[in-house]
Write a protein that holds these residues in place. Structure first.
Motif, short mmCIF file in Angstrom:
data_model
loop_
_atom_site.label_atom_id
_atom_site.label_comp_id
_atom_site.label_asym_id
_atom_site.label_seq_id
_atom_site.Cartn_x
_atom_site.Cartn_y
_atom_site.Cartn_z
N ARG A 901 20.32 7.30 -15.89
CA ARG A 901 21.60 8.34 -15.56
C ARG A 901 21.54 8.66 -14.17
NH1 ARG A 901 21.07 13.13 -17.12
NH2 ARG A 901 19.01 13.17 -17.46
N VAL A 902 21.28 7.45 -13.26
CA VAL A 902 21.47 8.05 -11.82
C VAL A 902 22.87 8.43 -11.42
CG1 VAL A 902 20.50 7.00 -9.76
CG2 VAL A 902 19.51 6.21 -11.71
N GLU A 903 23.74 7.63 -11.77
CA GLU A 903 25.01 7.95 -11.30
C GLU A 903 25.61 9.21 -11.53
OE1 GLU A 903 27.85 4.79 -12.13
OE2 GLU A 903 26.29 3.46 -12.57
N GLU A 904 25.02 9.88 -12.64
CA GLU A 904 25.47 11.22 -12.73
C GLU A 904 24.70 12.08 -12.06
OE1 GLU A 904 24.32 12.27 -17.17
OE2 GLU A 904 24.99 10.34 -17.80
N CYS A 905 23.60 11.96 -11.11
CA CYS A 905 23.49 12.80 -10.22
C CYS A 905 24.12 12.95 -8.96
CB CYS A 905 21.83 12.23 -9.94
SG CYS A 905 20.76 12.34 -11.52
N VAL A 906 24.72 11.74 -8.50
CA VAL A 906 25.45 11.93 -7.27
C VAL A 906 26.47 13.04 -7.37
CG1 VAL A 906 27.00 10.35 -5.82
CG2 VAL A 906 25.10 9.35 -6.88
N ASP A 907 26.80 13.55 -6.19
CA ASP A 907 27.94 14.68 -6.07
C ASP A 907 29.28 14.43 -6.73
OD1 ASP A 907 29.48 16.68 -5.37
OD2 ASP A 907 28.51 16.71 -3.18
N SER A 908 29.41 15.11 -7.67
CA SER A 908 30.66 14.96 -8.48
C SER A 908 32.00 14.94 -7.57
CB SER A 908 30.79 15.78 -9.48
OG SER A 908 30.79 17.12 -9.23
N ARG A 909 31.95 15.71 -6.55
CA ARG A 909 32.88 15.74 -5.56
C ARG A 909 33.47 14.39 -4.79
NH1 ARG A 909 30.91 20.60 -1.81
NH2 ARG A 909 29.00 19.15 -2.02
N MET A 910 32.46 13.57 -5.00
CA MET A 910 33.06 12.11 -4.32
C MET A 910 34.01 11.40 -5.51
SD MET A 910 30.01 10.64 -2.06
CE MET A 910 28.64 11.05 -3.15
N LEU A 911 33.85 11.97 -6.84
CA LEU A 911 34.79 11.37 -7.71
C LEU A 911 34.57 9.88 -7.74
CD1 LEU A 911 38.05 13.20 -6.90
CD2 LEU A 911 36.36 13.78 -8.66
N GLY A 912 33.41 9.48 -7.84
CA GLY A 912 33.05 8.12 -8.08
C GLY A 912 33.30 7.16 -6.91
N LYS A 913 33.62 7.64 -5.71
CA LYS A 913 33.93 6.73 -4.51
C LYS A 913 32.64 6.66 -3.72
CE LYS A 913 38.81 8.57 -4.38
NZ LYS A 913 39.73 9.22 -3.37
N PHE A 914 31.82 6.04 -4.23
CA PHE A 914 30.65 5.48 -3.84
C PHE A 914 29.95 4.19 -4.35
CE2 PHE A 914 29.35 8.12 -7.12
CZ PHE A 914 28.36 7.31 -7.72
N PRO A 915 29.48 3.45 -3.23
CA PRO A 915 28.84 2.21 -3.80
C PRO A 915 27.46 2.50 -4.52
CG PRO A 915 28.36 2.55 -1.67
CD PRO A 915 29.22 3.66 -1.78
N VAL A 916 27.63 2.13 -6.06
CA VAL A 916 26.33 2.41 -6.66
C VAL A 916 25.13 1.61 -6.32
CG1 VAL A 916 25.40 2.26 -9.23
CG2 VAL A 916 27.61 2.82 -8.98
N GLU A 917 25.45 0.26 -5.78
CA GLU A 917 24.43 -0.48 -5.39
C GLU A 917 23.69 0.05 -4.07
OE1 GLU A 917 28.13 -2.08 -3.48
OE2 GLU A 917 27.37 -1.34 -5.48
N GLU A 918 24.43 0.94 -3.32
CA GLU A 918 23.53 1.71 -2.10
C GLU A 918 22.89 2.96 -2.63
OE1 GLU A 918 25.82 1.87 1.03
OE2 GLU A 918 26.30 -0.03 1.47
N ALA A 919 23.64 3.69 -3.61
CA ALA A 919 23.36 5.06 -4.11
C ALA A 919 21.83 5.08 -4.71
CB ALA A 919 24.30 5.81 -4.86
N ILE A 920 21.77 4.14 -5.64
CA ILE A 920 20.71 4.04 -6.56
C ILE A 920 19.49 3.79 -5.91
CG2 ILE A 920 19.66 2.68 -8.38
CD1 ILE A 920 22.38 2.28 -9.68
#
Length: 967
Positions: A901-920
């Motif tokens: 559930r990595v994506e769930e940890c990213v700051d919700s204020r970015m509203l999914g505007k981030f590259p998953v392939e970098e964030a993980i």
């Protein structure tokens, strides 16, 4: 009679068409004979399809057939590996000019009844690797005077070797190995008066059931170059006449019942290249004369009863490649010359060798070290430490040092052995932790470290040993969790972690180990349920026993729906006994989810902390009172610059002034009467003091930190030495230290001014405005990493890394790391005082701050950086205090990552505007940096490289385990 009649009829039927076809019968004898041979065998692969009975001659295109060009008759019949089956027919006897018959590696059966005496020109007979059975006919070798090579090897022949073999006076090579022949060797073969085998060069009778003594007459075959009588039941003493075989280079007598001493005469066989006397009953000492065998390449005297020490003369055997003396009763030290010979295999196991091995390892030459492939000194009485020079044996494939008395730690240089496939250090007294360098052994297939005194944790790097199939760490003192990186070992079959002190839950990813056959974790302190998977669903209960907190069907315990949550203790708190908390009480190392701390516990801890802070404050005030009345007469708010390069307090009645040093820029401030430390200009306060903004004479703003640890600061000389060191740490991602001011009661540090505020405000205070974008967050992480890496390269530890000490330049957006190295200004690095000064860093502090026996290193900064990464990506504080519980950020993220559930940890204020392939991968990198074991954390230079690579190739980084290994 019936079979003979049928054979005659078949012979007539097959031959009659050819007899009618030609007026020259001799021209067709070869064709007829081969067609009859073909009729007696089965050819499932059609290899003999070219044998056409309509042909006038087989010499043109018949496969496996070779003819003499002069006589146009068959000279060679070579059908090796044709897959033929059936029996050996009489058709071969028609080939009157046959010189070579080779039918090896087929499936021919039955007994051999043909009399090859009729083939007077036959030179080579090879019937090896078939399934012929029965005894060899007594007249089989009658009139075989022309036969030079016979091989009946690897069949099922039984009974004695026929006396008729003596008729083969021209015999050069004899190979009867791999049968079931029995009885003793025919004495007539060797007697000098009737010796017929005077041309014999090679004899192999290995792996039969022959018995009795080897006749002395064997020494009369003076042309013998190879003798292999191994794997029989020969007995008695080795015949001394063998020493006459001066041309012999291969003497293999292993796996028999020979007894007596290994006599000095063995040194007279100067041509020997291979000597195998293993698995006999030889006794006594190894003779000095072995040193004369300078052509010797292979020496195997293992599994005898030899005693004494190795003779020094063997250092002359400079061509020796393989030396096996294992399983004897040899004593003494490992010879210093042993690795100077350029050996490839050194097998000394199962003896009584004593002493250390450092001298032998240290005396080896570089070119000799590179040749050693197999080293086995197991089951001796060797002692001392394993030398670091072991790392010089770069080509080593197998290392076995088990069942000795080695002490000390496993040298980190073990990671240099890139070709190592087997490493066995079991059953010694080795202590310390398993070095993380073990992860460099990508070829490692078997790792055995059981029954030692190892402690520490299982290194995360074990997941890099991709070829590992067997792993045993049983019966040690290893603590901590089982790392999830173990799940990367797809070939793993056997795991034994029993009888250790392992804690925490089992990683769920272990269910993916499809090759697993044994997984023994009995007698530890593991908890939770077993991974869900085919293997773990049927695991042997004895493999999990002795773990009271494990649950599931294997231990007959139902797992609760909600597991009890461990308590998080404040690392600044003290135990009732006055000591500090241990790392394991700070937070569980890898557990996921929230950590509960009751309201009553929080109140108690808060009260205790208030008392401690109060005591410190009173102590500091008392020290200041003793410092004199002048500190009371001059309030900080009125500090001014009086010119001449000195600061002074105004009004001043005693003329006291301090020392001002500026490393760059104008030493004067904008006005001599300006209140430099005016509270209206205060920017913020921290554990080491308050920060004020003011202007230099040239209009450049600076930040001045007034240290509030004056009574604890070093002497002036030490203070200035440390400050000058900090001033040299110039980097675009570091806040520059421009100068300082010193008096015994007041110290100021003058920094460049960075507008834009600190990272904490941007992340957690609503007044900071807009939400940081992904690119901004990535650049913050990368900039902080680069700044820390530069500090570490200049031997400076930050000690107080946190988001409020990460500044963002308003104009350029550049990241600046502030407040670095201030703890070095204290007279001693007292952890209690230090922790009281950086209480705001709770959550960033590495576990070793709470353990007096663990050295504080750059890895403390790496831990704080890992927390910082998680804070930047999630937008959450390192520790969140709720109404009735406390959430530890690193544990929350780790649990989410383990559950996918990595994506769930990213700051919700970015509203999914981030590259998953970098964030993980960045998130995983942060978790790696927060490892509880300092040695498992990467260096900051490595962190920078990984971050830069993630940005360069994000699609690869999200899938590449080598780029960001599992935490």
């Amino acid at each position: 009679m019936r079979s003979q009649l049928l054979g005659g009829i078949l012979f007539f039927i097959c031959f009659s068409p050819f007899l009618a076809k030609s007026l020259s019968p001799s021209l067709n004898d070869d064709v007829l004979g081969l067609i009859v041979f073909k009729a007696d065998v089965q050819d499932p692969d059609g290899k003999l399809a070219s044998w056409n009975e309509e042909d006038d001659s087989p010499c043109n295109n018949w496969v496996g057939v070779k003819c003499n060009p002069r006589s146009n008759r068959v000279s060679d019949l070579v059908l090796d590996g044709f897959g033929l089956s059936g029996k050996l027919g009489r058709g071969l006897l028609q080939l009157q000019f046959l010189r070579k018959l080779s039918l090896s590696k087929n499936n021919l059966t039955g007994s051999v009844t043909l009399s090859f005496a009729q083939l007077s020109d036959l030179r080579v007979l090879d019937l090896s690797e078939n399934s012929f059975s029965g005894s060899i006919p007594s007249d089989f070798f009658t009139q075989c005077g022309s036969l030079r090579s016979i091989s009946l090897a690897r069949n099922k022949f039984s009974g004695p070797i026929p006396e008729s073999l003596a008729s083969c006076s021209a015999l050069v090579s004899l190979n009867f190995s791999g049968n079931q022949l029995s009885g003793s060797l025919p004495l007539g073969l060797w007697a000098l008066s009737g010796l017929r085998l005077n041309n014999l060069r090679a004899i192999s009778l290995r792996n039969n059931r022959l018995s009795g003594e080897v006749p002395d007459g064997i020494g009369n075959c003076l042309l013998l170059r190879s003798i292999d009588l191994s794997g029989n039941s020969f007995s008695g003493r080795l015949p001394s006449t063998i020493q006459k075989l001066s041309l012999c280079n291969n003497l293999v007598l292993g796996k028999n019942g020979f007894e007596g001493d290994l006599s000095e005469w063995i040194g007279e066989m100067r041509s020997l290249e291979s000597l195998d006397l293993s698995e006999n009953g030889l006794s006594g000492r190894i003779p000095d004369s072995l040193g004369k065998l300078q052509s010797l390449k292979v020496l195997n005297v293992s599994k005898n009863a030899l005693n004494g020490s190795l003779p020094e003369s063997m250092s002359n055997c400079t061509n020796l490649l393989s030396f096996d003396i294992s399983h004897n009763s040899l004593t003494g030290n490992l010879p210093s010359w042993i690795f100077e010979l350029g050996l490839e295999q050194v097998l000394f196991s199962g003896n009584g060798l004593t002493g250390g091995i450092g001298n032998a390892f240290g005396s080896s030459k570089e070119n000799s070290q590179k040749k050693v492939l197999i080293l086995d000194v197991s089951q001796n009485k060797l002692s001392g430490e394993i030398p670091s020079s072991l790392g010089d044996f770069g080509n080593l494939q197998s290392l076995n040092m088990a069942r000795n008395s080695f002490v000390g730690s496993i040298p980190a240089e073990i990671g240099w052995l890139k070709s190592l496939s087997v490493l066995d250090l079991s059953e010694n007294r080795i202590n310390g932790s398993i070095p993380s360098d073990i992860g460099s052994l990508a070829s490692l297939n078997e790792l055995r470290l059981e029954k030692n005194l190892l402690e520490g944790y299982i290194p995360l790097s074990i997941g890099n040993c991709a070829a590992l199939t067997s792993l045993s760490l049983a019966h040690n003192e290893i603590a901590g969790p089982i790392p999830a990186s173990l799940a990367k070992l797809n070939h793993l079959q056997t795991v034994d972690f029993s009888f250790n002190k392992l804690t925490g839950p089992l990683p769920k990813q272990l269910a993916n180990l499809v090759s697993l056959r044994v997984f023994n974790i009995s007698h530890n302190q593991l908890q939770g349920d077993l991974p869900a998977g085919a293997f773990f669903n049927t695991i042997d209960p004895s493999s999990v026993t002795g773990n009271p907190s494990l649950c599931g069907s294997a231990v007959n315990t139902t797992c609760p729906t909600v597991l009890p949550k461990p308590i998080v203790l404040n690392p600044n708190d003290t135990t009732p006994g006055g000591g500090t908390t241990t790392p394991t009480t700070l937070q569980s190392r890898f557990g996921g989810g929230k950590k509960i701390l009751s309201i009553s516990a929080l109140i108690a801890i808060g009260a205790a902390a208030s008392i401690v802070v109060g005591v410190i404050a009173i102590t500091v005030l008392n020290l200041r009172v003793r410092g004199g009345d002048r500190d009371r007469r001059h309030p900080d708010a009125a500090l001014t610059f009086s010119g001449g390069g000195d600061f002074s307090r105004s009004p001043s009645t005693d003329g006291e002034s301090g020392k001002l040093v500026m490393f760059s820029g104008d030493p004067e401030f904008s006005t001599g009467t300006h209140a430099l430390l005016n509270k209206d200009c205060e920017l913020g306060r921290g554990g080491f003091g308050a920060v004020y903004r003011t202007m230099l004479g040239d209009g450049r703003p600076v930040a001045i930190k007034k240290l509030t640890v004056s009574s604890l600061v070093k002497s002036q000389d030490d203070f200035e030495r440390e400050v000058k060191k900090l001033s040299k740490a110039r980097h675009e991602n570091l806040v520059a230290l421009d100068g300082y001011y010193w008096t015994p009661s007041l110290q100021l540090l003058i920094y460049e001014f960075v507008s834009g505020g600190n990272l904490y405000k941007h992340l957690h205070e609503e007044s900071s405005g807009r939400c940081l974008s992904w690119n901004e967050r990535y650049n913050i992480v990368l900039g902080a990493a680069r700044g820390l890496a530069h500090l570490h390269r200049t031997n400076i530890i930050h000690y107080n890394l946190k988001s409020s000490n990460i500044l963002i330049d308003e104009g350029s957006g550049e990241i600046k790391v502030a407040d670095y190295g201030l703890a070095r200004l204290l007279p001693m690095l007292d952890r209690y005082v230090l922790s009281s000064k950086i209480q705001s860093a709770l959550g960033y502090m590495a576990p070793e701050f709470a353990c007096k026996t663990v050295k504080i290193t750059e890895k403390c900064d790496v831990y704080g950086f890992g927390i910082l990464v998680l804070e930047v990506l999630t937008g959450k504080r390192p520790v969140e205090y709720m109404e009735d519980d406390v959430v530890v950020l690193s544990d929350m993220v780790r649990g989410a990552v383990e559950e996918g559930r990595v994506e769930e940890c990213v700051d919700s204020r970015m509203l999914g505007k981030f590259p998953v392939e970098e964030a993980i991968p960045v998130m995983k990198l942060g978790l790696i940096c927060t490892s509880q074991v300092p040695s498992n954390r990467p260096d900051m230079d490595e962190v920078v490289n990984i971050l830069e690579m993630i940005r360069r190739c994000p699609s690869q980084s999200s899938q590449d385990d080598e780029l960001v290994p599992d935490f």
